[in-house]
Design an enzyme around this catalytic site. Sequence first.
Site, PDB file in Angstrom:
ATOM      1  CD  GLU D 163      -3.166  -0.994   2.302  1.00 48.35           C
ATOM      2  OE1 GLU D 163      -3.152  -0.083   3.022  1.00 48.35           O
ATOM      3  OE2 GLU D 163      -3.831  -1.969   1.868  1.00 48.35           O
ATOM      4  CD  GLU D 283      -3.525  -6.290   2.878  1.00 49.55           C
ATOM      5  OE1 GLU D 283      -4.430  -5.549   3.384  1.00 49.55           O
ATOM      6  OE2 GLU D 283      -2.369  -5.836   3.186  1.00 49.55           O
TER       7      GLU D 283
END
Lengths: 499, 499, 499, 499
Positions: D163, D283
């Site tokens: 991220e 995810e």
Amino acid sequence: MKQHHITLTKDSRAPFTNTAMYCVGTGRMGLALHEEYQKQLRAVRHVAPFEHIRGHGLFTDDMAIYRPWCDDEGVWHEGYNFTYLDRVMDSYLNMGIRPFLELGFMPEKMASGTQTIFYWKGNTTPPADEDKWTGMIKALLRHLIDRYGYEEVSSWPCEVWNEPNLPGFWENADKAKYLRLYEISALAVKEVLPEMKVGGPAICGGQGSQDWIRDFLTFCREKKLPLDFVTRHAYMGQSTLRKGRYTYHEMCDVNYTYEEMKTSREIIDSFPEYKGMDMHITEYNTSYNPMCPIHDTNLNAAYIAGLLSCLGDVARSYSYWTFGDVFEEIGVPSLPFHGGFGMMANNLIPKPTLWTFHYFSRLKGECIHRDDKCVIVKNKDGSLEGVCWNLCRNGRDALTLHIDLPEQGAYTLLTSLADEDTCNPLKIWHDMGEPVSLKPDDVEFLRTAAQPMNASVKLEAGETAAITLGQNGVCHFILRPYRHEGEYGYDYEWYREHC
Amino acid sequence: MKQHHITLTKDSRAPFTNTAMYCVGTGRMGLALHEEYQKQLRAVRHVAPFEHIRGHGLFTDDMAIYRPWCDDEGVWHEGYNFTYLDRVMDSYLNMGIRPFLELGFMPEKMASGTQTIFYWKGNTTPPADEDKWTGMIKALLRHLIDRYGYEEVSSWPCEVWNEPNLPGFWENADKAKYLRLYEISALAVKEVLPEMKVGGPAICGGQGSQDWIRDFLTFCREKKLPLDFVTRHAYMGQSTLRKGRYTYHEMCDVNYTYEEMKTSREIIDSFPEYKGMDMHITEYNTSYNPMCPIHDTNLNAAYIAGLLSCLGDVARSYSYWTFGDVFEEIGVPSLPFHGGFGMMANNLIPKPTLWTFHYFSRLKGECIHRDDKCVIVKNKDGSLEGVCWNLCRNGRDALTLHIDLPEQGAYTLLTSLADEDTCNPLKIWHDMGEPVSLKPDDVEFLRTAAQPMNASVKLEAGETAAITLGQNGVCHFILRPYRHEGEYGYDYEWYREHC
Amino acid sequence: MKQHHITLTKDSRAPFTNTAMYCVGTGRMGLALHEEYQKQLRAVRHVAPFEHIRGHGLFTDDMAIYRPWCDDEGVWHEGYNFTYLDRVMDSYLNMGIRPFLELGFMPEKMASGTQTIFYWKGNTTPPADEDKWTGMIKALLRHLIDRYGYEEVSSWPCEVWNEPNLPGFWENADKAKYLRLYEISALAVKEVLPEMKVGGPAICGGQGSQDWIRDFLTFCREKKLPLDFVTRHAYMGQSTLRKGRYTYHEMCDVNYTYEEMKTSREIIDSFPEYKGMDMHITEYNTSYNPMCPIHDTNLNAAYIAGLLSCLGDVARSYSYWTFGDVFEEIGVPSLPFHGGFGMMANNLIPKPTLWTFHYFSRLKGECIHRDDKCVIVKNKDGSLEGVCWNLCRNGRDALTLHIDLPEQGAYTLLTSLADEDTCNPLKIWHDMGEPVSLKPDDVEFLRTAAQPMNASVKLEAGETAAITLGQNGVCHFILRPYRHEGEYGYDYEWYREHC
Amino acid sequence: MKQHHITLTKDSRAPFTNTAMYCVGTGRMGLALHEEYQKQLRAVRHVAPFEHIRGHGLFTDDMAIYRPWCDDEGVWHEGYNFTYLDRVMDSYLNMGIRPFLELGFMPEKMASGTQTIFYWKGNTTPPADEDKWTGMIKALLRHLIDRYGYEEVSSWPCEVWNEPNLPGFWENADKAKYLRLYEISALAVKEVLPEMKVGGPAICGGQGSQDWIRDFLTFCREKKLPLDFVTRHAYMGQSTLRKGRYTYHEMCDVNYTYEEMKTSREIIDSFPEYKGMDMHITEYNTSYNPMCPIHDTNLNAAYIAGLLSCLGDVARSYSYWTFGDVFEEIGVPSLPFHGGFGMMANNLIPKPTLWTFHYFSRLKGECIHRDDKCVIVKNKDGSLEGVCWNLCRNGRDALTLHIDLPEQGAYTLLTSLADEDTCNPLKIWHDMGEPVSLKPDDVEFLRTAAQPMNASVKLEAGETAAITLGQNGVCHFILRPYRHEGEYGYDYEWYREHC
């Protein structure tokens, strides 16, 4: 070859108090969450069933116990989180071992300073607010009672802090502040659990250490504080040599260490109020450094045998530091054998010292002989059982023990021997080239190599038992009156004569 | 002391086919329901991962497979009960071992006669009704396919009956009736599972045994019967002495047994249709008696090493009879060591022979040397690996093997040794007085004593490897080019020089 | 829907003696060698920790205990083989369960006749030589003492033979011969182990059974024989219908069985010497047949709940026949559900009856209510705990229990329910088509389906607890005073209101 | 009650790609050393056999990998410690799961800044020295190859960082610096392991996230960088409410999330060079917060069922974040149910979402029906198998699914149902008063309550299958052609008619 002769008669008796299994040390509490730690502890206890376990870091932040919280109006409240505590304590109790509590170190949010110790950064400063410290102790004990029952928790001994006479473990080694910490902590414990035994000062040896004990006792007496036992440590490492991250010492001898402990014993006994009070040696080992290669050797096993034969004379218990090598005080070990404190190396490879403990754990009879190489007890069933050792400090000779037996008749002699030739995984790992990362086949090879050598002899009536130990060997033996059972027609000798 | 010199060069090569792990024998199927059996099999396979398992009694009544039933009108129907079969086969497959099926013995309700063999009374007479016999075989195979899948079951070899050339195992050792049994059985198998490999005649050695093979092949050829492999047995016991319930033999030598097998091989190859066909030695051992004390000895381990070094020259596989001592052919064993066939004694105590299998299981490289004391292979990573043995038939001298290495440089030599001094649980049990019922402490003592002795040597460049084996020793060794890893500052020698 | 109202006050009290965990029955000793047996026993005890275990066949030939032997001169000697006995007893004691010994049946080589009972052929005739019988008992006990210690073995109750009032179990149901057997057996036991408790006559019910007890006691009194307890059995099956190999009965009701037991109790108490002596019901169940489908049903679970609520009024213990389905009395079971006695089906699938035992095992407090649908106890911590059941003999209505609570305040009600809708693996297996051989996925499906339904309700202050049981349901419940812990900010309701 | 009708014919087909088992998320690598973590992972994989596992913190300091060292002359050297890495990787591979590597975060001693994320302080700044970073990657891979073999390690996918489009996870969310990190990292990987698949940019959703993908692909194309797959994340939490430490969101719907993923898919496909390239959703979950109570609910299970039915349309895999609740990102959990990401709560209590994964793991046949409430596949053996769910966002009605079957004949319908009534441990814990520390009995109660409800129906020929799901239920079902086996005389109905 050294020779050592022992003559036993029916009346032989000798003093010997064996509490080798009372307690064992562990790396910090938080490591008890690790699977490898649990496996090592189970494996150690399978052969050496220690009854208590003591280590640092109960209140250190990785146990995540102290957790004040803030409500939505911005007001802070004291708070605690017992998730990891429960997990660790459950694991101990389910396994059949009880904690020997050590109250320390300081949660960061409760500390008065920023000094920390170890790779894992245990804060070693006094509490900024004494009420928060005692509040946490009381909350902890109440939680333990709620979970495990009053009676169970009462039976756990409780020690205040660790080695406050070292500035690394207690800021400035400030004795007055330690005494104050003891005072408030002991009172907090007794407020919740009057039956819990509490003690200190958990000092290590060295200059001034005996004074700490004297001052501690004086303080407790004057303040009429609760005090159930006195604690101290015993290490044998003297001069220190460093190479890279590793430490090497000359060792003092067993008797030197024994005398140091005896002095503490005498100081306690010199206080009429405390005469005969339990002294727990809550840590001991050869070296106090977790990257000191001696710990993995047969030499270490032989030293420890010497200590186990005599420490019970002066102390209620003595807790080997530590059972295993899941340990991070000066970082995560990078070699399988790196001189860690453990009786068992990582990957579940026993070290020779494990067998010393196994052997002493079996001595439960009445002592009939003790000297500086051997302890022998007599069991109720008439068998004799002993441990002998061949510490090689100068010269590297083997030792043969000759025992004249007290009763007529044939015997079976069973020996279990760990010496440099029969049980020396360190040497094998060294010959392998000191590999950093062990492959499964090598782990298996080392585990088998780390088993002691078990052997037997049938002694005919009138024969003397002879037991030979190689360098730094430790040996357990049983002498049982020989009785033949077998079955009609079974002839053990046939194939020895007709191969 | 015997000396044996081997010189290896870069070009050394030797023949050696190692299928020691292909198959192992077991007491009758029904015993596979026992917990002790399952534990022994798991323990054996942990160090010797056999791929197939073969034993008697699939259709014997304790497996409870054949169960005809009667309806309320009094009419009888064929019926089968696979409860125990499923339990046994599940246990094998879950463990990773596959059956080598043996079709036998006869369910009592299907038998033409009352002759039985063994304490457990296996009926050894032909079927009263051939259709019921083949019906049962087909029902069994269909059930197995339904449960485990067609592909899985197809991979299991299938042998018809056991030792029909002995009158105890097959009424009157009636050859014609056996050939007929083979015919109908093989055809029944192929009807359901054309891919399943089927064979016979599963004979034991002795007078006339080679004729059985010749007659069997002739019969199959003439009848154009399905035939995928030929089976026979190999035992080394010669003259027999009995004492009480125990049996003692002189043994023939390894070469004698090898020649006997080679003759069978040559008979097969003499049939153009069957030339090169697989021969499976579906049983072998020293003695064929389950109360012959040799099985528990180091002598046995050394004999088996000799066999394992050469049987692969003539046979596709050879199946040691048996893996463990849960065995009842001549009754339930009453002593922990009673001369049972197993590689592992009851109470999970390894016998020396287990290590012979463990050692051979590890030889996977290309063979560079073989003689009557030693096999050496070279692995892809450059290491050398070998097994050597010191069979002591006349005289009891130790043996030292000297190996001149093929390449320059330092080596690590790792040895695992099981000889009469290092790994001899039988001797210890004997010294204990041959106790009938082992207490837990003695079991632990024996288990540890039954581990081999693992050791290491670092060989400097130019040194010859020397390996010494005591009486009847078997030894596994690896020679690896030495490479040092370690860590900066770690000094193995320090405490050896400063103790 | 049936309604049942209970009002509890602070003073409520009711009689209830709970010894449901004292003992459990087992298939013959020899089956304890099986792995599946051991797994079932461990699994049963995990939820129902029975303290003793009793079964037939200690001396039957598959245990291989009696083994006379012949020396090389042809002379026979008495002899015993304890290999399997040790294995079985070790497994029990290691698991924490103790034997309730039953002396029987007769080793073939010691028997006076050839009559046998069961598929596994237990010989049920008197000893040909009484001295050999008592010799064997004494040898057995001495061996047990040697292995497990005097104190341990003394604590095992010992019963002489099984159901001698049935001609199948004891040739001709010859009462005089049984009394003689009792006499010599009890005396033999006491000769070796005066502290071991011994008893009989282990009769089953039916015509004349009470007379057997009376005659047995009279005999013991007159002969002044050792006698520590009286034993008998209790089964509820009445008229019998057979279909194929299966048996179906009408059942008598719980009260009928209770009265039968009470009569035996009163007979004992009518002897001044034996008044108040322990009566052990060493077997009980609904049907006495191991292929009676009732055993797998919820109906069975509900019947047993009724028995467990009242048998403690008259008997010291009552031993459910049997814990598991590894059982061979009328052959090896061919279906996963076949009406076997076990609380657990083969493949480790719990039957509803297991939960009845689990639920009763938890009732340890003081009884405050008992009726024919419910027992409630109060624990020291103030919680109420109960078991209720909905036996459906006529009609199949659900039952709702309403409990007015004795104290103010909110409660948490936790219920664990096994009824025909929530916990009925038999029904699922039936819907699957009654498969003979279960695949792993179906085993998993059935195991999960065989778990009870656990649920909770929070009762606000003043609310009545209501518990609804479907057909033949058995339910355990706890009522705890409600206390909220939680954590600041945790809001269970949020996602129920904002999904 | 909602009704949903499905008609299946022999020709029914529907698209459905099921890779639910490809990968699962985990708390940071270092937690894999914990015993509770290992137990949870084994328990999860027992019912949901995930093939890969991905988590943060490989290079974070608690894994202790980066360890430069100083020689006795004071010179520093690069160095690495793989003790913990080996322990974690061994545990994964021994269990049968492979790592999906994520390269991050930054060792403190290698970092350019001091920014950290999480309670466990992962440093999220670029490397101070790029060569040290790539040196560490290469050393890591070489070590893994040495330990596990080239082929094994090549099969592990490798993602660069996590991220980076969030400033917390990558300092300033600096895109240029991330692209540079990708460049050097991917090249380093390929230098050692050309076959290892490497990808990025591992972004989470939100404003600008699709641009990141586009820019990342453009960069890779222009620089001709190695790229084997594209990664991103998917969370459904929208507006956020905080109470104390807990987080509550409104959720977007499944379709919204699907469309977001589809857009990324289309961006990838818009690059001719990357068209059809694998996209891994590394995810996903409902909420991205580890203290969001939704994760413990049946609602969560129903949401996830919706995602699992469709994500395979656009992504190669999707990795649920996370398998268990041993997780410390915002501190050590203090409640057993605290809204952690896990499919399994601490103390090994399954959450409803675990069953969603279990149910989807079983769908291996050819899809014949899919809609927004149900997926149905047909297996090779002719059975139908499906998962259906009843997401209750507005209103809380039950749902009944009616399935018209494609073939004639009777069926067995087996259902496994987890809805708010049948499988809702959270509700029970809430009714218990939300206890902080669970006692063993309560743990057992909750574990049983957390099992789904398994049930069966026999459908007669022509009947429609009807399956009813309560609130937020997820249900697995199998419809098998009914076949009766059973045994002669076994009558299931008898006791239902004669109780």
